[in-house]
Design a protein around this motif. Structure first.
Motif, PDB file in Angstrom:
ATOM      1  N   GLU A 168      41.378  41.527  33.620  1.00  0.00           N
ATOM      2  CA  GLU A 168      40.912  40.338  34.346  1.00  0.00           C
ATOM      3  C   GLU A 168      40.488  40.801  35.737  1.00  0.00           C
ATOM      4  N   ARG A 171      42.789  43.312  37.276  1.00  0.00           N
ATOM      5  CA  ARG A 171      44.207  43.206  36.885  1.00  0.00           C
ATOM      6  C   ARG A 171      44.332  43.452  35.388  1.00  0.00           C
ATOM      7  N   LYS A 311      33.513  38.242  34.766  1.00  0.00           N
ATOM      8  CA  LYS A 311      33.493  36.884  35.322  1.00  0.00           C
ATOM      9  C   LYS A 311      32.141  36.677  35.987  1.00  0.00           C
ATOM     10  N   ALA A 504      38.081  24.378  34.592  1.00  0.00           N
ATOM     11  CA  ALA A 504      37.096  25.463  34.506  1.00  0.00           C
ATOM     12  C   ALA A 504      36.555  25.590  33.076  1.00  0.00           C
ATOM     13  N   LYS A 536      36.507  24.082  39.735  1.00  0.00           N
ATOM     14  CA  LYS A 536      36.927  24.049  38.329  1.00  0.00           C
ATOM     15  C   LYS A 536      36.737  22.695  37.655  1.00  0.00           C
ATOM     16  N   ARG A 566      52.776  28.693  34.763  1.00  0.00           N
ATOM     17  CA  ARG A 566      52.101  29.962  34.523  1.00  0.00           C
ATOM     18  C   ARG A 566      52.808  30.748  33.416  1.00  0.00           C
TER      19      ARG A 566
HETATM   20  N1  COA Z   1      43.537  36.739  29.872  1.00  0.00           N
HETATM   21  C1  COA Z   1      44.467  36.686  30.839  1.00  0.00           C
HETATM   22  N2  COA Z   1      44.376  35.910  31.926  1.00  0.00           N
HETATM   23  C2  COA Z   1      43.285  35.134  32.029  1.00  0.00           C
HETATM   24  C3  COA Z   1      42.280  35.122  31.055  1.00  0.00           C
HETATM   25  C4  COA Z   1      42.437  35.984  29.938  1.00  0.00           C
HETATM   26  N3  COA Z   1      41.548  36.035  28.966  1.00  0.00           N
HETATM   27  N4  COA Z   1      41.336  34.252  31.433  1.00  0.00           N
HETATM   28  C5  COA Z   1      41.723  33.732  32.609  1.00  0.00           C
HETATM   29  N5  COA Z   1      42.894  34.269  32.966  1.00  0.00           N
HETATM   30  C6  COA Z   1      43.645  34.021  34.205  1.00  0.00           C
HETATM   31  C7  COA Z   1      42.815  34.428  35.392  1.00  0.00           C
HETATM   32  O1  COA Z   1      42.977  35.789  35.709  1.00  0.00           O
HETATM   33  C8  COA Z   1      43.352  33.525  36.477  1.00  0.00           C
HETATM   34  O2  COA Z   1      44.565  34.084  36.933  1.00  0.00           O
HETATM   35  P1  COA Z   1      44.980  34.011  38.480  1.00  0.00           P
HETATM   36  O3  COA Z   1      45.399  32.594  38.714  1.00  0.00           O
HETATM   37  O4  COA Z   1      46.108  34.976  38.566  1.00  0.00           O
HETATM   38  O5  COA Z   1      43.787  34.426  39.267  1.00  0.00           O
HETATM   39  C9  COA Z   1      43.714  32.244  35.742  1.00  0.00           C
HETATM   40  O6  COA Z   1      43.847  32.626  34.364  1.00  0.00           O
HETATM   41  C10 COA Z   1      42.649  31.188  35.842  1.00  0.00           C
HETATM   42  O7  COA Z   1      41.461  31.720  35.269  1.00  0.00           O
HETATM   43  P2  COA Z   1      40.027  31.055  35.412  1.00  0.00           P
HETATM   44  O8  COA Z   1      40.121  29.617  35.073  1.00  0.00           O
HETATM   45  O9  COA Z   1      39.061  31.853  34.653  1.00  0.00           O
HETATM   46  O10 COA Z   1      39.788  31.078  36.961  1.00  0.00           O
HETATM   47  P3  COA Z   1      39.161  32.173  37.889  1.00  0.00           P
HETATM   48  O11 COA Z   1      39.428  31.703  39.268  1.00  0.00           O
HETATM   49  O12 COA Z   1      39.601  33.538  37.510  1.00  0.00           O
HETATM   50  O13 COA Z   1      37.595  32.052  37.598  1.00  0.00           O
HETATM   51  C11 COA Z   1      35.599  30.801  37.004  1.00  0.00           C
HETATM   52  C12 COA Z   1      36.912  30.821  37.811  1.00  0.00           C
HETATM   53  C13 COA Z   1      34.938  29.472  37.217  1.00  0.00           C
HETATM   54  C14 COA Z   1      34.716  31.915  37.482  1.00  0.00           C
HETATM   55  C15 COA Z   1      35.943  31.006  35.511  1.00  0.00           C
HETATM   56  O14 COA Z   1      36.908  30.070  35.130  1.00  0.00           O
HETATM   57  C16 COA Z   1      34.768  30.893  34.566  1.00  0.00           C
HETATM   58  O15 COA Z   1      33.962  31.760  34.434  1.00  0.00           O
HETATM   59  N6  COA Z   1      34.717  29.794  33.816  1.00  0.00           N
HETATM   60  C17 COA Z   1      33.768  29.595  32.762  1.00  0.00           C
HETATM   61  C18 COA Z   1      34.574  29.064  31.631  1.00  0.00           C
HETATM   62  C19 COA Z   1      33.968  29.186  30.289  1.00  0.00           C
HETATM   63  O16 COA Z   1      33.136  29.988  30.024  1.00  0.00           O
HETATM   64  N7  COA Z   1      34.491  28.333  29.397  1.00  0.00           N
HETATM   65  C20 COA Z   1      34.173  28.346  28.017  1.00  0.00           C
HETATM   66  C21 COA Z   1      33.661  27.026  27.543  1.00  0.00           C
HETATM   67  S1  COA Z   1      31.897  26.991  27.622  1.00  0.00           S
END
Ligand code: COA
Ligand code: AMP
Length: 633
Positions: A168, A171, A311, A504, A536, A566
């Motif tokens: 991620e 990380r 991302k 999100a 989000k 979490r």
């Molecule tokens: N494995 C482990 N952890 C994950 C993960 C995965 N596959 N996906 C997300 N997470 C974690 C992230 O690392 C983040 O952790 P943090 O709070 O420690 O930073 C948390 O979950 C939230 O993730 P996310 O909602 O993705 O937020 P973000 O701030 O990292 O990114 C965006 C924000 C808007 C860039 C991202 O959510 C995004 O690209 N969204 C598009 C969603 C999408 O494609 N949805 C599919 C339906 S069309």
């Protein structure tokens, strides 16, 4: 045929319409029963047909002479790698991996969980299961071990297929340790854990000393290839868990036949992608979009699909989407509005964007949540290709509202998710089940039968399926969304009318979060609601009443609740705030007034509900909220 005519035809002559669409895929045994009523008013499609989804996605194209076409582009900015696989190479990997699974004893009728990051091996695993008639259930990596354990106990997998780690941004996510933790919590014990060792990321898998593990790579390279197993059209291709209005996720069952027909139909008519072109759905394979449009749809339509491990921002910057489009000549793209919002926030002037040649891109599709007009404005100004909002759910597996640039020039109306797609007879109903006139907000419902590819039911829980979707308005599917139609038939989705939220673009249940918050030793009662968030769309917010005599510091409790969510649900829940109050506003019958709380937290005008038990609670709550917002938001 125009979209409107096609829609009318699909409703007036359903069987004829879908029988014609079914001709566009290759069956092992062509269906003669197009639409069958199961006697319970929930019909099935193509019941006596036989096919294999992996055959359609891979073998067919090699047989047809397209083995050298690139099927999968793995683009991973987080590991700095781009790897391309032709259809022939995919066939080799998938047929051998399927051979390996068969050696382990997996066969048609079994289930397997796939808990993996966005790497090509995850796609090979899905296709290998489909090849054998093994029903897969992909679990999103952002869910915590407990969520995985719930799914293990629900679908009893014979095998769990996983990887050592995910990445991620920078990380490392310990997938295999999470699997082990989940298995230690679950009652059901899978016979096999097949692990892909991502050597590149370190954290190597110790196959020598851990006899519970099977080496994915060894299994794939050293097994004999195996052929596709013909399955009935209604055989479950996959189970995909999604959030509902209770704490327990529901396993949406997808068939093989209806799904394959819907994938082919949608790729050509909705997305307008020609065979051979590159199509990119920037979603994780753990979501419905990833299943349908990162894997099955594009492969069945003989497109090149992009498996993107990164991302929209931060990997390395807000130009990464545009770099992928230029580099792989993406013709049509699909993402969630939140991804565009994230890019817009980082790059308001489009500086990153201007570095890339986006001339290959014809259309951008958006779904998963409501798209705000400011985001569309930015997109129009800087990207300049049509951005088409469309609406669908895990349950449908493909769009139910949208526009169809594949067959006609489209007219986009801002803030609308488009018009009903062929096969989905969408209506807006009042609480009493009467169809509402245009410009009146009501429940978005769909007259049965739903189109091919839509859910067959809920895994192991037919009652919940009937009760949750079919009971409220007999003869109609209840979507859980509210909507308004205009005089031209465009539908404006206004959001969920239940306890499901969209963070999100990720669908989550506040009921599930409430269970976690309520389990904290200091909490007497609580509620979790989704509040507006600029990036989000929505984020969860907890409100808790403490047990009498509790002396816990409010900020300490907030931190503990954030950690708990979490740990129990996963980081993807993105909960950051919890507020302690003395009382929650309730109806006279004791129901928490969640909508009122949500509206108050969003700082919007509200009306005092006539059913409220004690109005003074609202005043008290408002003061608490104001204080919290002033200090912390
Ligand atoms: N494995 C482990 N952890 C994950 C993960 C995965 N596959 N996906 C997300 N997470 C974690 C992230 O690392 C983040 O952790 P943090 O709070 O420690 O930073 C948390 O979950 C939230 O993730 P996310 O909602 O993705 O937020 P973000 O701030 O990292 O990114 C965006 C924000 C808007 C860039 C991202 O959510 C995004 O690209 N969204 C598009 C969603 C999408 O494609 N949805 C599919 C339906 S069309
Ligand atoms: P999921 O099952 O994860 O695809 O989430 C489905 C839910 O997301 C729907 O019930 C809607 O609430 C929301 N949703 C999906 N697409 C849209 C859209 N285009 N506009 C508004 N809401 C959407």
């Amino acid at each position: 045929m125009k979209a409107n005519e096609m829609f009318i035809e699909s409703i007036a002559h359903k069987e004829k319409f879908w029988a014609e669409q079914a001709e566009k895929i290759e069956w092992f045994k062509k269906p003669t029963h197009i639409l069958t009523d199961d006697g319970e008013n929930y019909p099935t499609w193509f019941a006596d047909g036989e096919l294999n989804t992996c055959f359609l996605a891979v073998d067919k194209h090699v047989n047809d002479g397209f083995g050298d076409q690139v099927a999968i582009i793995y683009d991973s900015p987080v590991t700095n790698r781009i790897i391309k696989y032709t259809y022939s190479q995919v066939l080799e990997h998938v047929s051998k991996f399927a051979g390996g699974l068969k050696k382990l004893g997996l066969e048609k009728g079994d289930t397997a969980i796939i808990y993996m990051p966005m790497i090509p091996e995850s796609v090979f695993a899905m296709l290998a299961c489909a090849r054998l008639g093994v029903t897969h259930s992909v679990v999103f990596g952002g869910f915590a071990p407990q969520e995985l354990a719930i799914r293990i106990d629900d679908c009893n997998p014979k095998a769990i297929i996983t990887a050592s780690s995910g990445m991620e941004v920078s990380r490392r996510i310990p997938y295999l340790p999470f699997v082990k933790e989940a298995i230690s919590m679950s009652e059901h014990q899978p016979e096999h854990i097949v692990a892909f060792d991502r050597k590149l990321l370190g954290n190597r898998v110790d196959f020598k000393n851990d006899s519970s593990l099977t080496d994915f790579e060894k299994l794939m390279t050293e097994s004999e290839p195996t052929d596709c197993v013909p399955v009935e059209s209604t055989h479950p291709l996959y189970i995909l868990y999604t959030s509902g209005t209770t704490g327990k996720p529901k396993g949406v069952i997808r068939d093989n036949g209806g799904h394959a027909v819907a994938m082919k139909f949608s790729m050509q008519n909705i997305y307008g992608v020609k065979e051979g072109e590159t199509f990119w759905a920037a979603s994780d394979i753990g979501w419905a979009v990833g299943h349908s449009y990162s894997v099955y749809g594009p492969l069945i339509n003989r497109n090149t699909t992009v498996i993107f491990e990164g991302k929209p921002i931060g990997t390395p910057d807000a130009g990464t989407f545009w770099r992928v489009i230029e580099e792989h000549k993406v013709a049509v793209m699909f993402t969630a509005p939140t991804a565009i919002r994230a890019i817009k926030k980082e790059d308001p002037e489009g500086k990153f964007l201007k570095k890339y040649d986006l001339s290959s891109l014809r259309t951008q599709f958006l779904a998963g949540e409501r798209c705000d007009v400011a985001t569309l404005d930015w997109f129009d100004e800087f990207v300049g290709v049509p951005a088409i909002d469309h609406w669908w759910q895990t349950e449908s597996g493909w769009p139910m509202l949208g526009l169809m640039p594949g067959i006609e020039d489209v007219k986009i109306k801002r803030a609308s998710a488009g018009k009903p797609i062929p096969g989905y007879d969408i209506k807006i109903f009042s609480e009493e089940g009467y169809e509402l006139e245009s410009h009146h907000e009501g429940y978005l419902v769909i007259k049965l039968p739903l189109a091919p590819g839509a859910m067959m039911g809920i895994w192991g829980d037919p009652e919940r399926f009937k009760f949750g979707y079919l009971a409220k308005f007999p003869g109609y599917y209840f979507s859980g969304d509210g909507a308004i139609k205009d005089e031209d038939g465009y539908v404006f989705v206004t959001g969920r009318v239940d306890d499901v939220i969209n963070v999100a673009g990720h669908r989550l249940s506040t009921a599930e979060m409430e269970e976690v918050v309520a389990a904290h030793k200091e909490v007497a009662e609580c509620c979790v609601v989704g509040i507006d968030d600029d990036l989000k769309g929505q984020i969860p917010f907890a409100i808790a009443v403490l047990k009498s005599g509790s002396k816990v510091d409010e900020k300490t409790l907030e931190k503990e609740l954030v950690v708990l969510i979490r740990e129990k649900i996963g980081p993807v829940a993105s909960m950051k705030n919890a507020l302690v109050v003395n009382r929650l506003p309730k109806t006279r019958s004791g129901k928490i007034l969640r909508k009122l709380i949500r509206t108050m937290l969003d700082g919007k005008d509200y009306q005092m509900p006539s059913t409220i038990d004690d109005e003074s609670v609202v005043e008290e709550l408002q003061l608490k909220m104001n204080d919290y917002k002033q200090k912390y938001l």
